[in-house]
Structures are given as C-alpha cells and as structure tokens.
Write an enzyme that holds these catalytic residues in place. Structure first.
Site, PDB file in Angstrom:
ATOM      1  N   ASP A 184     -38.574 -24.737  18.793  1.00  0.00           N
ATOM      2  CA  ASP A 184     -37.472 -25.769  18.524  1.00  0.00           C
ATOM      3  C   ASP A 184     -36.212 -25.592  19.432  1.00  0.00           C
ATOM      4  OD1 ASP A 184     -36.504 -28.060  16.900  1.00  0.00           O
ATOM      5  OD2 ASP A 184     -36.134 -27.311  15.088  1.00  0.00           O
ATOM      6  N   ASP A 185     -35.119 -26.611  19.147  1.00  0.00           N
ATOM      7  CA  ASP A 185     -34.025 -26.567  20.137  1.00  0.00           C
ATOM      8  C   ASP A 185     -32.950 -25.926  19.735  1.00  0.00           C
ATOM      9  OD1 ASP A 185     -31.880 -28.745  18.769  1.00  0.00           O
ATOM     10  OD2 ASP A 185     -33.899 -29.230  18.281  1.00  0.00           O
ATOM     11  N   TYR A 232     -30.155 -31.004  23.430  1.00  0.00           N
ATOM     12  CA  TYR A 232     -30.539 -31.860  22.332  1.00  0.00           C
ATOM     13  C   TYR A 232     -30.298 -33.266  22.318  1.00  0.00           C
ATOM     14  CZ  TYR A 232     -30.833 -33.380  17.416  1.00  0.00           C
ATOM     15  OH  TYR A 232     -31.206 -33.979  16.256  1.00  0.00           O
ATOM     16  N   CYS A 262     -19.550 -26.588  28.703  1.00  0.00           N
ATOM     17  CA  CYS A 262     -18.963 -25.891  27.554  1.00  0.00           C
ATOM     18  C   CYS A 262     -19.855 -25.108  26.676  1.00  0.00           C
ATOM     19  CB  CYS A 262     -18.059 -26.952  26.782  1.00  0.00           C
ATOM     20  SG  CYS A 262     -17.474 -26.423  25.081  1.00  0.00           S
ATOM     21  N   GLY A 297     -26.839 -42.260  17.509  1.00  0.00           N
ATOM     22  CA  GLY A 297     -25.961 -42.516  16.292  1.00  0.00           C
ATOM     23  C   GLY A 297     -27.153 -43.503  15.565  1.00  0.00           C
ATOM     24  N   SER A 331     -37.537 -32.946  19.407  1.00  0.00           N
ATOM     25  CA  SER A 331     -36.613 -32.599  19.926  1.00  0.00           C
ATOM     26  C   SER A 331     -36.930 -31.153  20.430  1.00  0.00           C
ATOM     27  CB  SER A 331     -35.365 -32.160  19.216  1.00  0.00           C
ATOM     28  OG  SER A 331     -35.673 -31.383  18.359  1.00  0.00           O
ATOM     29  N   CYS A 390     -19.905 -23.270  21.411  1.00  0.00           N
ATOM     30  CA  CYS A 390     -20.402 -23.194  20.148  1.00  0.00           C
ATOM     31  C   CYS A 390     -21.282 -22.035  20.005  1.00  0.00           C
ATOM     32  CB  CYS A 390     -21.295 -24.585  19.921  1.00  0.00           C
ATOM     33  SG  CYS A 390     -22.552 -24.919  21.228  1.00  0.00           S
ATOM     34  N   ASN A 407     -16.713 -43.073  22.037  1.00  0.00           N
ATOM     35  CA  ASN A 407     -17.719 -41.898  21.900  1.00  0.00           C
ATOM     36  C   ASN A 407     -16.719 -40.634  22.054  1.00  0.00           C
ATOM     37  OD1 ASN A 407     -19.528 -39.889  21.661  1.00  0.00           O
ATOM     38  ND2 ASN A 407     -20.355 -40.233  23.810  1.00  0.00           N
ATOM     39  N   GLY A 408     -16.695 -39.778  21.025  1.00  0.00           N
ATOM     40  CA  GLY A 408     -16.040 -38.450  21.093  1.00  0.00           C
ATOM     41  C   GLY A 408     -15.050 -38.244  20.121  1.00  0.00           C
ATOM     42  N   CYS A 425     -22.131 -40.614  19.432  1.00  0.00           N
ATOM     43  CA  CYS A 425     -21.972 -42.151  19.351  1.00  0.00           C
ATOM     44  C   CYS A 425     -22.621 -42.318  20.741  1.00  0.00           C
ATOM     45  CB  CYS A 425     -20.606 -42.672  19.380  1.00  0.00           C
ATOM     46  SG  CYS A 425     -19.833 -42.455  17.740  1.00  0.00           S
ATOM     47  N   CYS A 435     -18.081 -27.287  16.331  1.00  0.00           N
ATOM     48  CA  CYS A 435     -17.688 -28.203  17.636  1.00  0.00           C
ATOM     49  C   CYS A 435     -16.836 -29.282  17.078  1.00  0.00           C
ATOM     50  CB  CYS A 435     -18.786 -28.594  18.469  1.00  0.00           C
ATOM     51  SG  CYS A 435     -18.098 -29.687  19.636  1.00  0.00           S
ATOM     52  N   CYS A 466     -20.645 -30.978  27.812  1.00  0.00           N
ATOM     53  CA  CYS A 466     -21.217 -30.407  26.696  1.00  0.00           C
ATOM     54  C   CYS A 466     -22.733 -30.067  26.915  1.00  0.00           C
ATOM     55  CB  CYS A 466     -21.263 -31.412  25.345  1.00  0.00           C
ATOM     56  SG  CYS A 466     -22.252 -30.800  24.129  1.00  0.00           S
TER      57      CYS A 466
END
Length: 480
Positions: A361-362, A258, A450, A43, A299, A453, A117-118, A16, A398, A252
């Site tokens: 790519d990412d 990305y 973090c 978003g 991206s 992932c 957001n989150g 978001c 995640c 993050c």
C-alpha cells in the site's frame, strides 16, 4: 483511502484540481468538463466550470462528482472562448455549496473567476485586515482572499494586479484565473503543487493540475508552470511573468506517492516510474519473502508491480475493489466505515488461501483500514500477511493543501514500526526509507521536495499551524 465519496479512513485526502482552456475554435466548456473528469481523483466533494464569451461570464457549480454536477448539461455560451474548472476536496472551509469553485466576482475592472488548489498560511490574517477595511466575504475558504486582493489592487493591468496579490500571499497554491479576455495560471514560489501547460493541434491552450488533463483532450504537453511563475494566455499567445524566483523549492513528495494519477508526469518525473521504483526499493530494503505480491487497489498497485519485478515473486490480484457503489449509500461515520471496507474490498479466497501474502500500500495514517484488510486476508485463508508501504511513516500533519489528522491521531506519531505491526496484525511491516524514496524520483532534484510529513524540521503542537515567514517554513519543511 478517500475514493468515490467514502472516507474509509482519514487517510491522505486529495486537495483540489484546477483546469483552464483558451480557444477561439474549440468547445472550451466541453474540454474543461473532460479535463475535470481526468482530475476527479484530486477532489470529489464539488465541481464547477466558469465560462466567458469575451463580454459575459457565467459559472455553474455544485456538490458531488463531475458527472453528477453536470448530469443534465455542460455550461454553454455562444462564442465562448475561455473556461476554467475546479474539483474540490475541502482543506479549509466547510463542505458547502457556497464554498464551491470557481469563484466569480464583478469589480471595478470587470469580471474575474478564480479556481485555487492549496492552502494559504497567512489567509486568516489577510482576511482579518480586509474585513477591518470593510470587505465582505461570501465564503469561508481562503481562496476568496485572492479575489479580494485582486479586486482591491490599484495597479492598472490585470497582470500587475495578480502579481501584487501573489506577492502578499504565503503558502502553497496553484491558480487558474479567467477575465473576459485572458486565461491566467500561477504556481507558488516553492512549487508545492503541480501545474502544467498544453496545446492542441487547433491551437487551443490548456492549463491543468496534471498532464493527464492534457491527454484527455488530445493536447500536447508544452511545459510545467515554474515555481514562482505566472503565465498569461490571450489572443497574442502565452507570456511568462516570473514573480518570485529565489524561494527554496519544496514540491510535495506525496504527488508521486499517492495524489497524482500514475499516467501523469510532474516536473519531468513520470509518476508511474516513481511508484514502480518505490516498489523496487521496497523489495531491496525489506528482503521480504512470500508466495505472492498483492496490492491495496488502486493506489498501491504500481508499487506492488515494482516489488514483484524486483523480488521475482508473482504479482496477482488478491483484493477486488467494488467501483460501483453509489456515493450516498454510506455516510462517513466510524460505525459505517467498517462496513465500507467490506463493501469496497474483498479478498479472493482461491488466490490467497494457504499463501504467504505480501501486501503493498502507499501509506498508513491511522492504521484502522490496514488492520481490517489484514484480518480480511487471514479470514480468507492467508498463511502469512506481510505489509510493505511505499512511503516512510507519516508522523506529522500537513497544512499546505492536504487534509490529515492532528498529530496525535497519526499512528506513526505515537507508535514504533513494531507497535504498528502489532496493531494491524501483520506478520511483518516495512516502510520505504526516506533515502529509498529519494532514489525513486531520480528525474527531479530529490532535495527540492518536501518530506516534512515524515520528519518535521520544526516543532508543531497539535492543532497549531506553522507560522512565520513562508520562505523559512518551506526551507525547513523540505529537510529531513
């Protein structure tokens, strides 16, 4: 990638974007509209703007992109002084009009509107406790937990009500909150999501998920909201309220890989510079040889230019992205995703034919889209296709504001790099190492990020969300 309303592959989906403006001299709703436009990449399901003139408060929300929701008119109110806005991709709660934000409520202390957001890790248990006490919820999103905690607080001031509520919450979040006279911003103690403050020449204050939201309205960046900090803006200016300063930081890393726009700066680190360096590190680590470097737009583009710069292999536009497909033309079904790839991307035959192509790519989530693009390049005459990914393999879901598949659907959770290469049909495949990734974000503390992932520090069963103390969870998540 999830862009322009299409789910070509259940890849990383933007969470978001939140925005807020305080001004007695400028058009706060118009500035918020522009800010949401700049944050549209975060978003695409819904958008909303809440405004107040100091006495009345109103909110306009709808499903779709910012320009679709406000096609006919941006919300307006005489003498409007505060506005907050939100663009959403649902991570909890269904994609329904009732779940759009900002949320606006009346309570004993007046009116408040909130944009979030989150994801909250203890939202379900708090919601259950509140429902047992008679609270009625109107939505299925965890953001409403915040509103109810604030409304039920027995503290005297709105500042104390919000802080008391924040201390009960665990998880990842950034907030903008509006009362009739104050604009409030808050960032979770781990700083998982970005939030910054800006100011225009006319003295208007801006709160935005990213600095690109400041640039679009001509605001000067002041600083980032610190992890565990609440800021309150009113007629007296801006005041800081640290509410949790001892938590381990775990921002993050995918904001740099990305999510964020390349022209944004997060916690002092340029997103563009980070991605460019990721590409340079990829070139060093892979030693990949080819005739041309191309990207999966958009991206992968910045990292691809980094690969080209480091390797000396020319970067060219080998894939064209169609940016003009309407949102409703293709529904997100697996059958139509195949067609969507062809509609969104097409290889330039004269560029790739007979060439050893290095494609950047990412990330790779399931691998289905990557495989289709590799096949597309081969059909266009590419002699070889080598794929470079500017992140490590994603092996774990995640649960902190990003919608990814359960672990068994993540290709890196069940296949080795060589098996992924065979699956997508590339001649070679190289992922950026975690060490290379850390070196790419040199302007921030790489140990305060973090990376869970890529290498989860605690066991998670499929479909299970991490439980327990938030401090422990985030402290483990940032480790590799």
């Amino acid at each position: 990638m999830y862009e322009n309303g299409y789910n070509l592959e259940p890849k990383w989906k933007e969470e978001c974007g939140v925005y807020g403006v305080y001004s007695h001299t400028e058009d706060v709703s118009g500035m918020t509209y522009l800010g949401l436009y700049a944050l549209q990449h975060r978003g695409q399901e819904s958008a909303g703007i809440a405004i107040t003139d100091g006495a009345w408060m109103d909110v306009t929300r709808g499903m779709g992109l910012v320009n679709e929701v406000f096609r006919h008119q941006v919300p307006h109110m005489e003498n409007q002084c505060i506005a907050i806005g939100h663009v959403r991709y649902s991570t909890t709660g269904s994609s329904l009009l009732a779940n759009t934000q900002p949320l606006m409520v009346n309570y004993a202390g007046g009116k408040i509107a909130l944009a979030h957001n989150g994801n909250l890790t203890n939202a379900a248990e708090i919601r259950h406790d509140l429902e047992q006490q008679g609270t009625i919820f109107q939505t299925s999103i965890d953001s409403e937990v915040f509103v109810n905690l604030i409304a039920r607080s027995r503290q005297e001031t709105i500042e104390d009500k919000v802080i008391e509520s924040l201390k009960k919450i665990k998880g990842a979040y950034c907030l903008t909150i509006m009362t009739e006279s104050k604009l409030i911003g808050a960032r979770d103690p781990q700083g998982f999501r970005p939030l910054c403050i800006g100011k225009t020449e006319e003295g208007s204050y801006i709160i935005s998920s990213e600095t690109c939201g400041l640039d679009v309205v001509g605001a000067e960046f002041i600083r980032d909201v610190l992890p565990g900090e609440m800021v309150v803006i009113d007629e007296n200016g801006i005041k800081s309220y640290p509410f949790a300063t001892q938590e381990p930081k775990a921002a993050c890393i995918f904001e740099y890989i990305y999510f964020a726009r390349p022209d944004s700066v997060i916690d002092g680190q340029s997103v563009h510079d980070a991605r460019f360096m990721m590409g340079r590190m990829l070139a060093r680590e892979s030693g990949c040889q080819g005739d041309i470097v191309i990207s999966v737009p958009d991206s992968g583009t910045t990292a691809a230019t980094g690969v080209a710069f480091e390797s000396g292999i020319p970067f060219v536009e080998g894939l064209i992205k169609n940016r003009y497909i309407g949102r409703t033309f293709i529904q997100p079904t697996q059958k139509k995703r195949d067609t969507a790839v062809k509609l969104k991307l097409n290889a330039i035959r004269s560029v790739v034919a007979g060439k050893r192509v290095i494609m950047v790519d990412d990330s790779i989530v399931r691998g289905t889209t990557s495989g289709k693009i590799v096949k597309m390049l081969r059909n266009a005459g590419a002699k070889e296709v080598h794929m470079l990914i500017s992140s490590p393999p994603i092996g774990y879901p995640c649960y902190y504001g990003i919608d990814t598949s359960v672990r068994k659907e993540l290709i890196a959770a069940t296949k080795s790099v060589e098996e992924i290469r065979e699956y997508i049909g590339a001649d070679s495949l190289h992922f950026l190492s975690i060490e290379g990734l850390k070196q790419s974000v040199s302007a921030v503390d790489p140990e305060a990020m973090c990376y869970a992932c890529f290498n989860s520090a605690y066991p998670i069963e499929d479909g299970e969300k991490p439980a327990g103390d938030s401090k422990y969870v985030f402290e483990q998540r940032k480790k590799c």
